[in-house]
Design a protein around this motif. Structure first.
Motif, PDB file in Angstrom:
ATOM      1  N   ARG A  44       0.859  -1.186   0.000  1.00 26.44           N
ATOM      2  CA  ARG A  44       0.000   0.000   0.000  1.00 26.44           C
ATOM      3  C   ARG A  44       0.895   1.236   0.000  1.00 26.44           C
ATOM      4  O   ARG A  44       1.768   1.372   0.858  1.00 26.44           O
ATOM      5  CB  ARG A  44      -0.877  -0.002   1.252  1.00 26.44           C
ATOM      6  N   VAL A  45       0.681   2.117  -0.952  1.00 25.76           N
ATOM      7  CA  VAL A  45       1.490   3.329  -1.034  1.00 25.76           C
ATOM      8  C   VAL A  45       1.095   4.274   0.099  1.00 25.76           C
ATOM      9  O   VAL A  45      -0.080   4.574   0.283  1.00 25.76           O
ATOM     10  CB  VAL A  45       1.316   4.020  -2.406  1.00 25.76           C
ATOM     11  N   LEU A  46       2.097   4.708   0.857  1.00 25.04           N
ATOM     12  CA  LEU A  46       1.881   5.624   1.972  1.00 25.04           C
ATOM     13  C   LEU A  46       2.506   6.961   1.622  1.00 25.04           C
ATOM     14  O   LEU A  46       3.678   7.034   1.263  1.00 25.04           O
ATOM     15  CB  LEU A  46       2.527   5.076   3.251  1.00 25.04           C
ATOM     16  N   THR A  47       1.716   8.023   1.711  1.00 26.12           N
ATOM     17  CA  THR A  47       2.241   9.353   1.417  1.00 26.12           C
ATOM     18  C   THR A  47       3.160   9.796   2.559  1.00 26.12           C
ATOM     19  O   THR A  47       3.084   9.273   3.676  1.00 26.12           O
ATOM     20  CB  THR A  47       1.111  10.391   1.265  1.00 26.12           C
ATOM     21  N   ARG A  48       3.994  10.772   2.273  1.00 22.98           N
ATOM     22  CA  ARG A  48       4.860  11.323   3.319  1.00 22.98           C
ATOM     23  C   ARG A  48       4.020  11.890   4.462  1.00 22.98           C
ATOM     24  O   ARG A  48       4.369  11.748   5.629  1.00 22.98           O
ATOM     25  CB  ARG A  48       5.766  12.398   2.727  1.00 22.98           C
ATOM     26  N   GLU A  49       2.907  12.532   4.124  1.00 24.40           N
ATOM     27  CA  GLU A  49       2.036  13.112   5.141  1.00 24.40           C
ATOM     28  C   GLU A  49       1.429  12.039   6.040  1.00 24.40           C
ATOM     29  O   GLU A  49       1.342  12.222   7.256  1.00 24.40           O
ATOM     30  CB  GLU A  49       0.925  13.946   4.486  1.00 24.40           C
ATOM     31  N   THR A  50       1.006  10.929   5.450  1.00 25.25           N
ATOM     32  CA  THR A  50       0.459   9.816   6.232  1.00 25.25           C
ATOM     33  C   THR A  50       1.511   9.267   7.187  1.00 25.25           C
ATOM     34  O   THR A  50       1.236   9.039   8.365  1.00 25.25           O
ATOM     35  CB  THR A  50      -0.048   8.694   5.299  1.00 25.25           C
ATOM     36  N   LEU A  51       2.724   9.069   6.675  1.00 28.50           N
ATOM     37  CA  LEU A  51       3.807   8.565   7.520  1.00 28.50           C
ATOM     38  C   LEU A  51       4.147   9.554   8.619  1.00 28.50           C
ATOM     39  O   LEU A  51       4.374   9.168   9.768  1.00 28.50           O
ATOM     40  CB  LEU A  51       5.040   8.246   6.676  1.00 28.50           C
ATOM     41  N   LEU A  52       4.151  10.818   8.289  1.00 26.09           N
ATOM     42  CA  LEU A  52       4.438  11.865   9.275  1.00 26.09           C
ATOM     43  C   LEU A  52       3.397  11.840  10.398  1.00 26.09           C
ATOM     44  O   LEU A  52       3.748  11.878  11.580  1.00 26.09           O
ATOM     45  CB  LEU A  52       4.460  13.228   8.586  1.00 26.09           C
ATOM     46  N   ASP A  53       2.124  11.747  10.026  1.00 27.06           N
ATOM     47  CA  ASP A  53       1.052  11.691  11.024  1.00 27.06           C
ATOM     48  C   ASP A  53       1.146  10.432  11.884  1.00 27.06           C
ATOM     49  O   ASP A  53       0.996  10.495  13.105  1.00 27.06           O
ATOM     50  CB  ASP A  53      -0.324  11.735  10.348  1.00 27.06           C
ATOM     51  N   ASN A  54       1.403   9.272  11.245  1.00 28.88           N
ATOM     52  CA  ASN A  54       1.412   7.999  11.966  1.00 28.88           C
ATOM     53  C   ASN A  54       2.633   7.821  12.852  1.00 28.88           C
ATOM     54  O   ASN A  54       2.528   7.231  13.922  1.00 28.88           O
ATOM     55  CB  ASN A  54       1.319   6.827  10.990  1.00 28.88           C
TER      56      ASN A  54
END
Length: 99
Positions: A44-54
């Motif tokens: 699943r492709v994870l955006t930089r923003e998603t990774l930053l939030d998680n």
């Protein structure tokens, strides 16, 4: 004992021990959390923003390029010269963990 596996990478959630090919890998808290984000979202492709939030949290004041830095740290620890790279860059979007 709860384990998450991907190929030859094994994460023991109770002891927080990470191994690849039977060899232990020392990770910082952020690297560990980033690896878990990838391993629980394989293919699943994870955006930089998603990774930053998680990984860093919603209220963080860091820029998205910190994700790139930590992905590089994680790759350097996980990827040996004769082993394949599992965390792949999706240009302009983010990252994905897959074969």
């Amino acid at each position: 004992m709860q384990l998450i596996t991907f190929q030859d990478i094994i994460v023991n959630l109770s002891s927080r021990i990470v191994t690849r090919g039977g060899e232990s890998i020392d990770l910082t808290k952020r690297e560990y959390d980033l690896l878990l984000a990838f391993m629980t979202n394989t293919n699943r492709v994870l955006t930089r923003e998603t990774l930053l939030d998680n990984v860093w949290g919603f209220e963080t004041a860091v820029e998205t390029n910190v994700v790139d830095v930590y992905v590089r740290y994680l790759r350097n620890k996980l990827d040996k010269s004769n082993q394949s790279r599992f965390i792949q860059t999706i240009r302009g979007i983010g990252y994905v963990m897959r074969k």
